[in-house]
Scaffold this motif. Structure first.
Motif, short mmCIF file in Angstrom:
data_model
loop_
_atom_site.label_atom_id
_atom_site.label_comp_id
_atom_site.label_asym_id
_atom_site.label_seq_id
_atom_site.Cartn_x
_atom_site.Cartn_y
_atom_site.Cartn_z
N PHE A 266 -52.46 -15.21 -68.74
CA PHE A 266 -51.29 -15.72 -69.45
C PHE A 266 -50.05 -15.00 -68.93
N ASP A 267 -49.00 -15.77 -68.66
CA ASP A 267 -47.69 -15.21 -68.33
C ASP A 267 -46.85 -15.18 -69.59
N LEU A 268 -46.32 -14.00 -69.92
CA LEU A 268 -45.44 -13.85 -71.08
C LEU A 268 -44.02 -14.13 -70.60
N VAL A 269 -43.46 -15.23 -71.06
CA VAL A 269 -42.22 -15.72 -70.46
C VAL A 269 -40.98 -15.55 -71.33
N LYS A 270 -41.16 -15.42 -72.66
CA LYS A 270 -39.97 -15.36 -73.51
C LYS A 270 -40.35 -14.83 -74.90
N PHE B 191 -39.85 -11.90 -82.77
CA PHE B 191 -41.15 -11.37 -83.18
C PHE B 191 -42.22 -12.20 -82.47
N GLY B 192 -43.06 -11.54 -81.67
CA GLY B 192 -44.07 -12.25 -80.91
C GLY B 192 -43.55 -12.69 -79.55
N PHE B 193 -44.47 -13.22 -78.75
CA PHE B 193 -44.10 -13.62 -77.40
C PHE B 193 -44.71 -14.96 -77.03
#
Length: 280
Positions: free
Chosen positions: A213-217, A256-258
């Motif tokens: 998974f890529d965390l993008v924002k 909050f969260g990604f």
């Protein structure tokens, strides 16, 4: 670090389904936000305007979906989803796409379930398999990144330590209150168990099970976080959003969260280790 909880929300803004295992597709967890309610103009409808939608519980029964309202005299409704119904252009934020109307019966059931004659005539729509809804190109990793009827990205990750830190600050603000905010206020797909609050801010890529998974924002939060996910009632003090804004305010909102984009398909399950592949 481990994957602690998995959730899907087959109908946008309605109840969750907890899973032990989930199939990850390119547009998110299978069946997540596959459906949504729209008004007469095709505009998407959410808890932001109709918080009582959270009282609609959803279960999967094989290839059917059952809708019900807890502690209600309204009989549950079993929906046979279709991709051959009437198609219609619908709007999700700035995106326009085509969806399939799921029929009069389920629309009438919702009208009765919400016990409101004042609301518009909502229709339940299913995302059409023939029309891809692309991820915001400003955050997409590849040009073919796609998303369901989620607000903007395929998957949302949250962190137990982040919630614990928020609850600690709420306790400081309201020392006479013992109420703890549950994770369901943030409606995540993937909850990870860590001992470092907001550590995900540093991550660029993670591996869960067999899926990258890529965390993008980071995820900007709204009034939905102030909505009790069982009763549909709003917190009159606008908590936890008010307290969250004191330490998680960023130029693009209160975070909050990604939001994440899967690189590949595969299976993930509760208990999987979470490996950080790349950081910022």
């Amino acid at each position: 670090m481990n994957l602690l909880e998995l959730f899907i929300y087959p109908i946008k803004s309605c109840g969750k389904i907890a899973l032990n295992q989930a199939e990850v597709t390119l547009k998110g967890l299978a069946w997540d936000r596959e459906f949504m309610w729209v008004d007469e103009s095709g505009q998407f409808v959410t808890q932001r305007t109709y918080p009582q939608l959270t009282k609609i519980q959803v279960q999967r029964l094989g290839d059917r979906i059952e809708l019900s309202v807890e502690d209600s005299t309204i009989e549950p409704f079993k929906l046979q989803p279709t991709v051959t119904g009437t198609s219609k252009t619908v709007q999700v934020w700035r995106d326009q796409t085509v969806a399939i109307d799921q029929g009069d019966e389920v629309a009438n059931w919702l009208q009765n379930a919400l016990k409101s004659d004042a609301q518009p005539d909502f229709r339940l729509m299913r995302q059409s398999p023939d029309f891809i809804r692309p991820v915001d190109p400003n955050y997409a990793v590849n040009t073919d990144n796609q998303v369901s009827f989620a607000d903007g990205y395929p998957c949302l990750l949250t962190n137990t330590a982040s919630l614990a830190e928020l609850n600690r600050k709420l306790q400081e603000t309201y020392p006479l209150s013992s109420q703890q905010i549950p994770m369901n206020r943030f409606r995540p797909n993937i909850v990870i168990d860590t001992d470092q609050a907001f550590i995900e801010d540093q991550w660029k890529t993670i591996l869960i099970g067999e899926v990258y998974f890529d965390l993008v924002k980071p995820c900007s939060r709204c009034i939905v976080t102030t909505t009790d996910q069982k009763s549909g009632e709003r917190n009159q003090l606008k908590e936890p959003l008010k307290t969250l804004s004191t330490f998680r305010q960023q130029p693009r909102g209160v975070m909050f969260g990604f939001n994440m984009i899967p690189r590949n398909t595969g299976t993930i399950q509760v208990g999987d280790s979470v490996e950080v592949v790349e950081t910022h």
